[in-house]
Scaffold this active site. Sequence first.
Site, PDB file in Angstrom:
ATOM      1  N   ALA A 154       0.832  -1.199   0.000  1.00 44.74           N
ATOM      2  CA  ALA A 154       0.000   0.000   0.000  1.00 44.74           C
ATOM      3  C   ALA A 154       0.868   1.251   0.000  1.00 44.74           C
ATOM      4  CB  ALA A 154      -0.938   0.000   1.208  1.00 44.74           C
ATOM      5  N   TYR A 155       1.864   1.270   0.870  1.00 44.11           N
ATOM      6  CA  TYR A 155       2.766   2.423   0.928  1.00 44.11           C
ATOM      7  C   TYR A 155       3.481   2.617  -0.405  1.00 44.11           C
ATOM      8  CZ  TYR A 155       6.426   5.571   2.603  1.00 44.11           C
ATOM      9  OH  TYR A 155       7.271   6.644   2.766  1.00 44.11           O
TER      10      TYR A 155
END
Length: 248
Positions: A154-155
């Site tokens: 996600a990051y």
Amino acid sequence: MNQLDFKGRHAVITGGATGLGFAIAQRLIASGGSVTLWDRDESTAGRAAQTLGAGTRAVAVDVSKHESVSAAVVATLQGGQRIDALVNSAGITGPNIKLWDYPVAAWRDVMDVNLNGLFHCCREVVPVMRGQGWGRIVNIASVAGKDGNPNASAYSASKAAVIALTKSLGKELADTGVRVNCVTPAAVKTAMFDQMTPEHIQFMLSKIPMGRFGTPDEVAAMVAWLCTEDCSFSTGAVFDLSGGRSSY
């Protein structure tokens, strides 16, 4: 410290109460400017503003909520204040876990802050800068957005999107006095490390040829220059601060 010229200019720094945002605020103030800290932690932002000294303001804002950002712009512009620079530093890491186990709610949280929050801020501040005929936007991305770190999907995805957004917006504003760039640091030791596992921190360190993490002051130096008039022919660009990790 090299002297940069930000005299008479005013910057908004999201996530400015701590970490990279706070270091960037310090450097811009040392360069003759003033800052407004946008942070969702109102009490911490207030203390940070007091530490930074007279002329520093704090505005409580949740960048993930468009209406909160809109209200923050109004609050910042009260009294005839300008927004000469916008530094989008607010961000979260999310958990370090395999994609197939990644909690859906955590994925949404990362995207809401790191990507949607940055979009909200740019969307509301760009018209102000266009009206002034001048502005600088600096987005804090990450080397993870170029390489894709395992156990940080996600990051990594959010920071890749920040890089692409920077390129698009830079081209859209290239015929104006507004410049838009991003920086892609490798790991920099801040309180964000508290959100990561020790294994992930060690993985990131192992990828840096210099054998050390970056410092907030090193990132602040690059960001501060990107906020000045000297940054005149760079827009939609990506500036690495990776200790040799990124060489492309």
